[in-house]
Design a protein around this motif. Structure first.
Motif, PDB file in Angstrom:
ATOM      1  N   UNK A  52       0.840  -1.212   0.000  1.00 28.32           N
ATOM      2  CA  UNK A  52       0.000   0.000   0.000  1.00 28.32           C
ATOM      3  C   UNK A  52       0.871   1.256   0.000  1.00 28.32           C
ATOM      4  N   UNK A  53       1.970   1.211   0.739  1.00 27.22           N
ATOM      5  CA  UNK A  53       2.899   2.359   0.741  1.00 27.22           C
ATOM      6  C   UNK A  53       3.504   2.581  -0.637  1.00 27.22           C
ATOM      7  N   UNK A  54       3.903   1.494  -1.285  1.00 31.96           N
ATOM      8  CA  UNK A  54       4.497   1.628  -2.626  1.00 31.96           C
ATOM      9  C   UNK A  54       3.517   2.265  -3.601  1.00 31.96           C
ATOM     10  N   UNK A  55       2.236   1.978  -3.409  1.00 35.68           N
ATOM     11  CA  UNK A  55       1.215   2.549  -4.300  1.00 35.68           C
ATOM     12  C   UNK A  55       1.093   4.070  -4.168  1.00 35.68           C
ATOM     13  N   UNK A  56       1.670   4.632  -3.111  1.00 32.52           N
ATOM     14  CA  UNK A  56       1.621   6.094  -2.941  1.00 32.52           C
ATOM     15  C   UNK A  56       2.847   6.774  -3.539  1.00 32.52           C
ATOM     16  N   UNK A  57       3.827   5.985  -3.995  1.00 32.10           N
ATOM     17  CA  UNK A  57       5.066   6.571  -4.519  1.00 32.10           C
ATOM     18  C   UNK A  57       4.978   6.746  -6.024  1.00 32.10           C
ATOM     19  N   UNK A  58       5.108   7.980  -6.442  1.00 38.34           N
ATOM     20  CA  UNK A  58       5.075   8.335  -7.863  1.00 38.34           C
ATOM     21  C   UNK A  58       6.193   7.610  -8.610  1.00 38.34           C
ATOM     22  N   UNK A  59       5.853   7.014  -9.741  1.00 40.38           N
ATOM     23  CA  UNK A  59       6.901   6.469 -10.608  1.00 40.38           C
ATOM     24  C   UNK A  59       7.150   4.985 -10.474  1.00 40.38           C
ATOM     25  N   UNK A  60       6.584   4.335  -9.443  1.00 39.45           N
ATOM     26  CA  UNK A  60       6.742   2.882  -9.338  1.00 39.45           C
ATOM     27  C   UNK A  60       5.725   2.217 -10.272  1.00 39.45           C
ATOM     28  N   UNK A  61       6.233   1.384 -11.190  1.00 43.42           N
ATOM     29  CA  UNK A  61       5.392   0.751 -12.200  1.00 43.42           C
ATOM     30  C   UNK A  61       4.886  -0.614 -11.746  1.00 43.42           C
ATOM     31  N   UNK A  62       5.811  -1.382 -11.145  1.00 40.75           N
ATOM     32  CA  UNK A  62       5.503  -2.765 -10.791  1.00 40.75           C
ATOM     33  C   UNK A  62       6.203  -3.144  -9.495  1.00 40.75           C
ATOM     34  N   UNK A  63       5.719  -4.233  -8.916  1.00 37.08           N
ATOM     35  CA  UNK A  63       6.438  -4.829  -7.786  1.00 37.08           C
ATOM     36  C   UNK A  63       6.602  -6.322  -8.054  1.00 37.08           C
ATOM     37  N   UNK A  64       7.812  -6.804  -7.765  1.00 35.68           N
ATOM     38  CA  UNK A  64       8.171  -8.200  -7.991  1.00 35.68           C
ATOM     39  C   UNK A  64       8.103  -8.920  -6.647  1.00 35.68           C
TER      40      UNK A  64
END
Length: 207
Positions: free
Chosen positions: A138-150
């Motif tokens: 959920x935190x990563x979803x707030x960071x501009x520019x992150x496309x994907x998570x592995x």
């Protein structure tokens, strides 16, 4: 559904990259030192792969093995590597940063993602070592520019983490694509995709 699945092959040599494309990989994650779960590939290898492949190449940005807690001098090195990759022709970069207490290093992740723009950015399996994977996502979803998570959903394999992967996929307001990773093979990749709803899958032997 099967037509829309994306298979990302993790490789550390030009021969492996060419073979993966021939076998149907849609994208390459290029690393060195897969015995350490992947470090930054050399400029030479990167350029060779870009010359020989027609599929997109994602370049690992990881200056050393071990944990994902980085000191400022290591972050500066990662910035230099990202600057290089921005000029090289890769489709994107792959990195992951945690804090000492097992959370996403939001400040430095934001800093690197901003620098990497307009490249695609994959936050890698560092997330599987965080204390609370759903909160981290959920935190990563707030960071501009992150496309994907592995991720393997915090488990040893994607199949064992399938319930978490499905939860991640179904999080309301999700804007980041999930790449299922962890012993994903031709024999189980459709099963994993169907169970989790994830359409991107990653592995050293995915194709």
């Amino acid at each position: 559904m099967h037509n829309s699945l994306i298979f990302e092959a993790c490789v550390e040599s030009l021969d492996d990259a060419i073979a993966a494309e021939k076998r149907g990989a849609n994208r390459i994650e290029l690393c060195s030192a897969l015995d350490q779960d992947g470090l930054t590939p050399s400029p030479e290898l990167t350029l060779k792969c870009l010359q020989h492949l027609t599929i997109p190449v994602m370049a690992m940005v990881r200056p050393r093995g071990g944990n994902f807690v980085y000191a400022e001098d290591e972050i500066l090195l990662m910035e230099a590597e990202i600057e290089y990759f921005k000029g090289s022709g890769v489709a994107g970069v792959v990195f992951g940063l945690l804090t000492n207490d097992g959370a996403i290093d939001v400040e430095n992740t934001r800093r690197l993602a901003k620098l990497a723009s307009p490249l695609e950015v994959t936050f890698h399996k560092a997330i599987d070592y965080s204390d609370d994977i759903l909160k981290s996502f959920q935190e990563l979803n707030t960071i501009e520019g992150i496309t994907r998570v592995l991720t393997s959903g915090g488990m040893d394999t994607a199949w064992n983490g399938r319930n978490i992967l499905k939860q991640m996929q179904d999080i309301p307001g999700r804007r980041i694509e999930i790449i299922a990773a962890g012993k994903v093979l031709p024999a189980n990749r459709l099963q994993i995709a169907e169970f989790t709803g994830v359409s991107e899958l990653h592995g050293q032997r995915i194709v």
